[in-house]
Design an enzyme around this catalytic site. Structure first.
Site, PDB file in Angstrom:
ATOM      1  N   GLU A 265       0.887  -1.164   0.000  1.00  0.00           N
ATOM      2  CA  GLU A 265       0.000   0.000   0.000  1.00  0.00           C
ATOM      3  C   GLU A 265       0.920   1.208   0.000  1.00  0.00           C
ATOM      4  O   GLU A 265       1.576   1.481   0.994  1.00  0.00           O
ATOM      5  CB  GLU A 265      -0.912  -0.053   1.232  1.00  0.00           C
ATOM      6  CG  GLU A 265      -2.166   0.753   1.059  1.00  0.00           C
ATOM      7  CD  GLU A 265      -1.984   2.169   1.533  1.00  0.00           C
ATOM      8  OE1 GLU A 265      -1.630   3.030   0.684  1.00  0.00           O
ATOM      9  OE2 GLU A 265      -2.175   2.417   2.714  1.00  0.00           O
ATOM     10  N   CYS A 299      -1.714   8.955   2.738  1.00  0.00           N
ATOM     11  CA  CYS A 299      -1.396   8.423   1.412  1.00  0.00           C
ATOM     12  C   CYS A 299      -2.501   8.737   0.406  1.00  0.00           C
ATOM     13  O   CYS A 299      -2.232   8.927  -0.769  1.00  0.00           O
ATOM     14  CB  CYS A 299      -1.136   6.928   1.484  1.00  0.00           C
ATOM     15  SG  CYS A 299      -2.401   6.041   2.364  1.00  0.00           S
ATOM     16  N   GLU A 393       4.548  13.043  -4.490  1.00  0.00           N
ATOM     17  CA  GLU A 393       3.809  12.986  -3.231  1.00  0.00           C
ATOM     18  C   GLU A 393       4.554  13.865  -2.219  1.00  0.00           C
ATOM     19  O   GLU A 393       5.696  13.587  -1.869  1.00  0.00           O
ATOM     20  CB  GLU A 393       3.767  11.535  -2.735  1.00  0.00           C
ATOM     21  CG  GLU A 393       2.957  11.373  -1.479  1.00  0.00           C
ATOM     22  CD  GLU A 393       2.833   9.920  -1.032  1.00  0.00           C
ATOM     23  OE1 GLU A 393       3.848   9.203  -1.052  1.00  0.00           O
ATOM     24  OE2 GLU A 393       1.721   9.508  -0.672  1.00  0.00           O
TER      25      GLU A 393
END
Ligand code: NAI
Length: 786
Positions: A265, A299, A393
């Site tokens: 993940e 996330c 990110e």
């Protein structure tokens, strides 16, 4: 002194500090440092490092850096405990999970305070979101433990799980990892992140309090090095990781070919799409939850606002006004909205990315933040789609805003990312929302809401956001395994095919060399060469010697066939039924062909008959292997949709030249994928005969592509290809390792097995497992009511 009149005049909040007394007492009691939790007890502290309170910079505790021998001890404890834990009834395991849930509830306040101290997140969030979700997760999975035998009959736990988690939701990620693992009968070695190990250690104490059998849960603290020792440990059966895509890719390569199952993940850069008819006030509140929740260290954070041009200006004004009201500061103050960044290293990373963004032309609008490890809420405009702020990110409280003209533009911008974790869509038009939801490539879609989580729904990504789901039935699938038979004799690699000049037989007026099948047409191999195919009595024909270029052409053709994924299940079923009919009409020819490879009469007939039946079985499944509506929050429907992966590369087993092809290609296309298949290298002619069946069927061009030749070379090109989303390989151990390693580039999902392992004729050659491998689950959250 502040008077009541002042308060009423400013409507400002006064400080509302949370009492940290019980936690500081606990830390005081452990001032000598924490050891690991192994085999049901804490070890003596070894070489330690400090874990800090990012809001103050003060040291909270000393924590042990896990070594190889610490990990060995933890894995031994987990291994020793596993058979007994798995042998308990589901009901017995459920009772332990219920107990963990109840004890976490009893210690809720303690855990929330400890989490906020160690991580810097506002107490409002740890108290109202993190800890309640932990409890919910444990209860939910107690339920799965109870129901294991009914809901997952004939499966077994995977064994010992190595789990490595990040620092953004320390206790919640622990619960997401251990609850399904323990429910299914696995045991665990878990490593919390080095910045935030304390709630995991507190949880270990809770596990002891509940009498969880020794060795079922082991916690080893340490940094990335300790993490790598766990993920690479030879006696671990499954690795589950949440963290950065960079480390996820390392772990993919590290575990390649080891036989470990893997779920990842990873990161995200999720779009937050606001259409012109959205309730703009609600959408602004949505942004607050999307990117200023947990300081943006999420996330699935909605990090890219895409807003319809018609309302962009008004939206920006509303958003800026809201930003001015956000309170950044002491995480332990109950009225704080945004707390501290987890660690100065992370703060530096955010600043560095922002400097780059500004150098690339971004304009920043920022709220305020105190001195120290804090970063103000930030809105970046003027951000080009290819710039760092739009693609990387950031993992901080930073959101970009980009206007769009049409829904098609919005969709293109939304999908313009290598990630695919989540998306949020805002419009009062539910048709539009669901249309866009279906077309965004992401694992979780929130319609008119954002960052909503529940243990009953799967969570996880597409593309470079990783694979596997956590939560719900989908999440349980990652911790169980269907019964497997070890191959009696592992497959050995076939000799490299020898290039022979093409014998197009121009002189005889016939073409005896089978070609490749690409984009609905028979194509000559790029190499211009063929290879000789032998039966028991010598050469029986020639097959095209495919190469990289042929694979690339096939992948391109497969990608062009994307409309197949949008056809109805009924439509695909019709096509598969017709394929079965056509195969049936040629049954005698195929039997003859199989016999030319040396297959006995009865076996050849059985293989052809089984292949025909499989056409019908997958035709039947095409409109039935569907998703679910999950029971999650009140006033929400959570639709778990099965979606095709896209293009799947398939290296077929050597044995069963016809059935090996049919059994793998059919489930993939029944679910809407297109495929590039490499048939049995030694006996490819059954597959090349199959071209005629394909040509007389209604399979759209490009849905099935077949390239014959050196299996492992062709499989390598497929595994490396960024436009291939899944890779199935049934071959040698060495080939399995190669496929998993090469698939790390775009983190494609892999299914690898020893080619000799599966009973292709029997039940092992068909079933729901093939359909599961051919799909990924997208969870769409749609709230309803006022
Ligand atoms: P990271 O991916 O390095 O850390 C996550 C966990 O993996 C930690 O427990 C760490 O000790 C462990 N780890 C590190 N290297 C490892 C290795 N080679 N093998 C096994 N385990 C290893 O993330 P980091 O460095 O803390 O943060 C860097 C960036 O990663 C962040 O700025 C953010 O962009 C992203 N990130 C994303 C997360 C997500 O949930 N998507 C979570 C944490 C970080």
């Amino acid at each position: 002194m502040t008077t009541i009149t002042d308060i009423l005049a400013t409507m400002d909040y006064g400080p509302a500090p949370e009492d940290t007394g019980i936690v500081t007492d606990w830390l005081e009691r452990h001032s000598g440092g924490f050891g690991h939790y192994i085999g049901g007890a804490f070890t003596k502290p070894g070489k330690t490092f400090d874990t800090i309170n990012p809001a103050t910079g003060g040291t909270l505790a000393k924590v042990t850096q896990g070594t190889q021998s610490d990990v060995d001890a933890a894995v031994r404890a987990a291994r020793a405990a596993q058979p007994k834990w798995a042998a308990l009834s589901g009901h017995e395991r459920a009772k332990y999970l219920y107990a963990l849930a109840r004890h976490v509830q009893q210690h809720a306040r303690f855990l929330a305070v400890l989490e906020s101290l160690d991580n810097g997140k506002p107490i409002r969030e740890s108290r109202d979101i993190d800890v309640p979700l932990v409890v919910r997760h444990l209860y939910h999975h107690a339920g799965w433990a109870e129901l294991m035998e009914d809901e997952f009959p004939g499966t077994a736990p995977v064994g010992v799980c190595g789990q490595v988690i990040p620092w953004n939701f320390p206790l919640l990620m622990l619960a997401w990892k251990i609850a399904p693992a323990l429910a299914a009968g696995n045991t665990v070695v878990l490593k919390p992140a080095e910045y935030t190990p304390l709630t995991a250690l507190a949880f270990a104490g809770i596990a002891s309090e509940c009498g969880l059998p020794k060795g079922v849960l082991n916690i080893v603290t340490g940094d990335g090095e300790t993490g790598a020792i766990i993920t690479g440990h030879k006696d671990i059966d499954k690795v589950a990781f949440t963290g950065s895509t960079e480390v996820g890719r390392l772990i993919r390569r590290q575990t390649a070919g080891s036989g470990k199952s893997l779920t990842l993940e990873l990161g995200g850069k999720s779009p937050f799409v606001v259409f012109a008819d959205a309730d703009l006030d609600a959408a602004v509140e949505g942004v607050v939850d999307a990117i200023w929740f947990n300081q943006g260290q999420v996330c699935c954070a909605g990090a890219r606002i895409l807003v319809a041009e018609a309302v962009a200006e008004r939206f920006e004004t509303l958003l800026k006004a809201r930003m001015a009201q956000l309170r950044v500061g002491d995480p332990l103050d109950k009225s704080t909205d945004i707390g501290a960044i987890v660690h100065p290293v992370q703060l530096d990373r955010i600043r560095e990315l922002m400097d780059q963004g500004v150098a690339e032309g971004a304009k920043l609008f920022q709220g305020t933040a105190p001195e120290g490890c804090f970063y103000p809420p930030t809105l970046a405009t003027g951000v080009e789609p290819a710039s760092v702020l739009a693609t990387e990110e950031i993992f901080g409280p930073v959101v970009t805003l980009t206007p769009f003209r049409t829904p098609a533009d919005a969709l293109a911008l939304a999908n313009n990312t290598r990630y695919g974790l989540a998306a949020s869509i805002w419009s009062e038009n539910v048709n539009l929302c669901l249309d866009i939801a279906a077309r965004i490539k992401a694992g979780v879609i929130w319609v008119n809401c954002t960052n909503v989580f529940d243990a009953g729904a799967g969570f996880g990504g597409y593309r470079e956001s990783g694979f596997g789901r956590e939560g719900g039935r989908e999440g349980m699938a990652a911790y169980i395994t269907p019964p497997r038979q070890k191959a009696k004799k592992p497959e050995t690699a076939p000799a490299a095919p020898e290039a022979a000049p093409r014998t197009d037989g121009a002189a005889e007026g016939i073409d005896r060399t089978a070609k490749l099948y690409i984009g609905g047409m028979q194509a000559r191999p790029d190499s211009g060469y063929s290879y000789s195919v032998n039966g028991p009595k010598g050469g029986i024909g020639l097959a095209g010697l495919g190469n990289r270029k042929d694979i690339r052409n096939a992948v391109e053709a497969a990608n062009k066939a994307g409309a197949w994924g949008k056809a109805t299940g009924h439509n695909r079923a019709q096509v598969l039924y017709y394929l079965g009919e056509n195969l049936s009409a040629r049954a005698a020819e195929f039997e003859e062909r199989l016999r030319s490879f040396g297959t006995g009469k009865g076996k050849a007939a059985e293989e052809v008959e089984t292949a025909i039946r499989r056409c019908f079985w997958y035709a039947a499944q095409a409109d039935k292997f569907d998703g679910a509506v999950h029971q999650t929050k009140s006033a929400h429907v959570t639709l778990a949709m099965h979606e095709p992966l896209g293009v799947i590369g398939i290296a077929c087993p050597l044995a069963h030249p016809l059935l090996g092809l049919v059994s793998t290609v059919l489930p993939a296309i029944a679910m809407g994928n297109s495929v590039v298949a490499i048939p049995s290298q030694i006996h490819p002619l059954a597959a090349t005969d199959f071209y005629q069946v394909l040509e007389t069927s209604d399979i759209p061009d490009g849905v099935i592509n077949i390239v014959t030749g050196p299996r492992d070379d062709l499989a390598r090109t497929l595994a490396q290809h960024d436009d291939v989303q899944g890779m199935w390989y049934f071959g040698t151990a060495e080939g399995c390792r190669m496929v998993e390693t090469e698939s790390a580039g775009n983190l494609k999902q892999t299914w690898i097995e020893d080619g000799a392992e599966r009973d292709w004729i029997g039940t092992g050659g068909q079933g729901r497992i093939f359909l599961q491998r051919a799909t990924q689950v997208k969870n769409i959250w749609v709230p309803y009511g006022e």
